[in-house]
Design an enzyme around this catalytic site. Structure first.
Site, short mmCIF file in Angstrom:
data_model
loop_
_atom_site.label_atom_id
_atom_site.label_comp_id
_atom_site.label_asym_id
_atom_site.label_seq_id
_atom_site.Cartn_x
_atom_site.Cartn_y
_atom_site.Cartn_z
N ASN A 138 37.86 -25.88 -10.81
CA ASN A 138 39.18 -24.88 -11.06
C ASN A 138 39.93 -24.31 -9.80
OD1 ASN A 138 37.56 -25.23 -13.45
ND2 ASN A 138 36.49 -23.33 -13.42
N ASP A 197 29.08 -18.79 -19.79
CA ASP A 197 28.34 -18.60 -18.66
C ASP A 197 27.25 -18.44 -18.63
OD1 ASP A 197 27.00 -18.81 -16.04
OD2 ASP A 197 29.02 -17.83 -14.50
N ASN A 240 41.98 -21.15 -8.46
CA ASN A 240 42.62 -19.29 -9.05
C ASN A 240 43.47 -19.02 -7.40
OD1 ASN A 240 43.12 -16.78 -10.15
ND2 ASN A 240 41.19 -16.23 -9.42
N GLY A 298 37.00 -18.45 -3.88
CA GLY A 298 37.53 -17.41 -3.08
C GLY A 298 36.67 -18.66 -1.81
N ASP A 340 37.15 -18.20 -19.04
CA ASP A 340 36.66 -18.38 -17.60
C ASP A 340 35.37 -17.49 -16.88
OD1 ASP A 340 36.27 -20.24 -15.20
OD2 ASP A 340 37.00 -18.55 -13.89
N HIS A 341 34.19 -18.42 -17.34
CA HIS A 341 33.44 -17.43 -16.96
C HIS A 341 32.85 -16.48 -18.26
CE1 HIS A 341 31.95 -19.66 -12.84
NE2 HIS A 341 33.06 -18.85 -13.04
P1 13P Z 1 38.46 -20.53 -7.10
O1 13P Z 1 39.58 -19.01 -7.62
O2 13P Z 1 38.25 -20.64 -5.66
O3 13P Z 1 39.63 -21.20 -6.53
O4 13P Z 1 37.90 -20.79 -7.82
C1 13P Z 1 38.59 -20.34 -9.08
C2 13P Z 1 37.24 -20.74 -10.58
O5 13P Z 1 36.84 -21.58 -9.90
C3 13P Z 1 37.62 -20.16 -11.53
O6 13P Z 1 36.36 -20.36 -12.44
#
Ligand code: 13P
Length: 287
Positions: free
Chosen positions: A229, A105, A231, A178, A84-85
């Site tokens: 996504n 990214d 998290n 977030g 991720d990123h």
């Molecule tokens: P959130 O933490 O807002 O759910 O986003 C997760 C995300 O986009 C990881 O790349």
């Protein structure tokens, strides 16, 4: 066996649903997500940020853990292990370590440099049968310690990057990582529509899946988003369940201090969050 995310996302785009990318931070997280995906017959993408990769003792450890779980837990639904990123260096390290998918990214580079680096990584991923995600228009919130507002991507730049042969494209449409602030204006569906028109069948990715209202998620899926996504929402449900366990004094009873017991409510909470999201994204039964 880990698979590229290409086939599951092509099917999702055609079938108008989205596959969830759930970020992993440790063994409990990973196990909960895999068991839920298997139970609900849903494809799934495990996301690993560079920070989480470092925390879990490096990408090779992550690959070993996930491959071991696929076998031991008899997981048969399609699972992609995705960086991720990723930075340019991180992407190369994950390709080496055995990930099945990466995100490069390059959104903070000038577009020419983003194009050159993406092109090189696309060639490597094609050769190895891996999927690759690119990002245009930086996604707000906190990314590697930098907090920004949600930008809207330029649809022409999106087309330029999509034409390089990436598997999926994350376009900023006002989404942020977030929690969303109270005065958040919402997703820019105008931008999303313009991006989809320029990029055709390309599966689009929505970052910052935590806290976006259900109707906006559904509209985004109808406009071509096929990977979402999540998290923070798993982190919050894990935190809440762990806090309750401790506030109820369960850690003081019997063997409540045993990490296997201490972390169990959080692991259950993650299962519920993942289930809710899979229901909302429409991926249940699609494996
Ligand atoms: P959130 O933490 O807002 O759910 O986003 C997760 C995300 O986009 C990881 O790349």
């Amino acid at each position: 066996m880990l698979v590229s995310a290409k086939e599951m996302l092509t099917k999702a785009k055609a079938g108008k649903y989205a596959v969830g990318q759930f970020n992993i931070n440790n063994l409990e997280w990973t196990k909960s997500i895999l068991l839920t995906a298997q139970e609900l017959k849903s494809p799934v993408i495990l996301g690993v940020s560079e920070g989480a990769g470092k925390y879990m003792c490096g990408y090779k450890t992550v690959v070993g853990m996930v491959n071991g779980m696929l076998e031991e837990l008899k997981i048969t639904v399609p699972v992609a292990l995705h960086l991720d990123h990723g930075s340019y260096e991180g992407a190369k390290a994950c390709i080496e370590a055995g990930f099945s998918s990466i995100m490069f990214d390059g959104s903070h580079y000038p577009i020419e440099e983003n194009v050159a680096k993406t092109k090189e990584l696309v060639a490597i991923c094609n050769e190895k049968g891996m999927s690759i995600e690119a990002e245009v228009g930086s996604i707000g919130g906190e990314e590697d310690g930098v907090v920004g507002a949600g930008e809207c991507a330029d649809p022409n730049e999106c087309k330029m990057i999509a034409d390089l042969g990436v598997t999926m494209l994350a376009a900023g449409i006002g989404n942020i990582h977030g929690k969303y602030p109270a005065n958040w204006p919402g997703l820019s569906f105008e931008t999303l529509d313009a991006v989809q028109q320029k990029t055709g069948d390309m599966p689009l990715v929505l970052h910052g899946g935590t806290g976006i209202p259900a109707d906006m998620i559904q509209k985004a899926i109808s406009l071509g988003v096929s990977k979402i996504n999540v998290n923070t929402e798993c982190q919050l449900s894990f935190q809440e369940a762990t806090r309750k366990y401790i506030m109820d004094g369960k850690d003081l009873e019997g063997k409540g201090f045993d990490p296997r017991k201490l972390l169990a409510p959080g692991a259950e909470a993650i299962k519920n969050t993942v289930k809710e999201k899979m229901e909302l994204f429409g991926s249940i039964g699609k494996a």
